[in-house]
Design a protein around this motif. Structure first.
Motif, PDB file in Angstrom:
ATOM      1  N   VAL A 104      -7.446  10.767   6.282  1.00 23.73           N
ATOM      2  CA  VAL A 104      -8.846   9.806   6.690  1.00 23.73           C
ATOM      3  C   VAL A 104      -8.400   8.500   5.836  1.00 23.73           C
ATOM      4  CG1 VAL A 104     -10.832   9.019   6.263  1.00 23.73           C
ATOM      5  CG2 VAL A 104     -10.375  11.309   6.785  1.00 23.73           C
ATOM      6  N   GLY A 105      -7.685   8.647   4.613  1.00 24.62           N
ATOM      7  CA  GLY A 105      -7.482   7.321   3.506  1.00 24.62           C
ATOM      8  C   GLY A 105      -6.007   6.742   3.796  1.00 24.62           C
ATOM      9  N   LEU A 106      -5.295   7.099   4.959  1.00 23.65           N
ATOM     10  CA  LEU A 106      -4.226   6.683   4.962  1.00 23.65           C
ATOM     11  C   LEU A 106      -4.593   5.633   6.576  1.00 23.65           C
ATOM     12  CD1 LEU A 106      -0.751   7.252   4.971  1.00 23.65           C
ATOM     13  CD2 LEU A 106      -0.937   8.522   6.512  1.00 23.65           C
ATOM     14  N   ILE A 107      -5.681   6.340   7.133  1.00 23.43           N
ATOM     15  CA  ILE A 107      -5.357   5.483   8.212  1.00 23.43           C
ATOM     16  C   ILE A 107      -6.862   3.967   7.895  1.00 23.43           C
ATOM     17  CG2 ILE A 107      -7.288   5.350  10.442  1.00 23.43           C
ATOM     18  CD1 ILE A 107      -6.175   8.170  10.924  1.00 23.43           C
TER      19      ILE A 107
ATOM     20  N   ALA B 126       0.680  -1.406   0.021  1.00 24.48           N
ATOM     21  CA  ALA B 126      -0.144  -0.266   0.263  1.00 24.48           C
ATOM     22  C   ALA B 126       0.584   1.453   0.465  1.00 24.48           C
ATOM     23  CB  ALA B 126      -0.875  -0.050   1.093  1.00 24.48           C
ATOM     24  N   ALA B 127       1.737   1.253   0.624  1.00 23.36           N
ATOM     25  CA  ALA B 127       3.063   2.348   0.326  1.00 23.36           C
ATOM     26  C   ALA B 127       3.512   2.344  -0.817  1.00 23.36           C
ATOM     27  CB  ALA B 127       4.015   2.088   1.787  1.00 23.36           C
TER      28      ALA B 127
ATOM     29  N   VAL C 204      -5.942   0.851   8.542  1.00 20.84           N
ATOM     30  CA  VAL C 204      -6.583  -0.186   9.592  1.00 20.84           C
ATOM     31  C   VAL C 204      -6.973  -1.229   8.506  1.00 20.84           C
ATOM     32  CG1 VAL C 204      -9.124  -0.592  10.184  1.00 20.84           C
ATOM     33  CG2 VAL C 204      -7.883   1.254  10.665  1.00 20.84           C
ATOM     34  N   GLY C 205      -7.545  -1.135   6.959  1.00 16.89           N
ATOM     35  CA  GLY C 205      -7.440  -1.818   5.972  1.00 16.89           C
ATOM     36  C   GLY C 205      -6.739  -3.495   6.402  1.00 16.89           C
TER      37      GLY C 205
END
Length: 185
Positions: free
Chosen positions: A103-106, A20-21, A110-111
């Protein structure tokens, strides 16, 4: 579970955060040091907290499942690893990048940490010291996320999905090793 197994497990759990990163790094260009630290911290802390939650659930029910705990640990690790590898193998590699902003990062953190919660259940059933395991998992994820964000543009999508496949297979092998050690002992 020995320390080497914990580090291998942590590496396997951090691969989806790494991927994801990489996606974020590729989509957003070269981030500054503060953004890398913030992203890595959010992913690392989230990945440290979720196995604690899973461990608490597993510990609460450990007396009831003690005779089959190694089968449950194998099943959970095999399911998480199999899902991780299958998703990486079959997903559309032209997917849009992860959502931007805090928010997208959090949400992304979590996902990518749900699998760590399932692994936390396994760790409780195996009587692994979660106060050792959780920081190793969180720290490894912090480092892998920082690398992914920093080198995202250079690493590219092809390496990301291959790493996820390898991590999934690694989790399955750790589960098989647990099963082997309990049934052959």
């Amino acid at each position: 579970m020995n320390l080497l197994s914990l580090f291998v497990l942590a590496l396997g759990l951090s691969i989806d955060a790494f991927a994801a990163a990489v996606g974020r790094g590729a989509a957003n260009g070269a981030p500054h040091v503060g953004a890398v630290f913030k992203g890595a911290l959010i992913f690392g802390v989230t990945e440290m907290i979720t196995p604690l939650i899973g461990w608490a659930v597993g510990w609460a029910f450990s007396d009831w499942v003690e005779a089959v705990d190694h089968w449950i640990a194998f099943g959970l690790l095999a399911a998480v690893g199999g899902h991780m590898a299958w998703h990486a193998w079959t997903r559309d590699h032209d997917e849009p990048p992860p959502p931007k902003g805090l928010v997208g990062l959090i949400v992304t953190a979590v996902g990518t940490s749900i699998d760590a919660m399932a692994v936390g259940v396994s760790l409780a059933l195996l009587d692994v010291d979660i106060l050792v395991a959780a920081p190793i998992i969180g720290g490894t994820t912090f480092v892998m996320t920082a690398i992914g964000l920093t080198m995202g543009r250079r690493i590219g999508e092809a390496v990301g999905h291959r790493a996820e496949i390898a991590a999934g297979i690694g989790l399955i092998l750790i589960g098989a090793g647990i099963l082997w050690s309990h049934t052959m002992a």
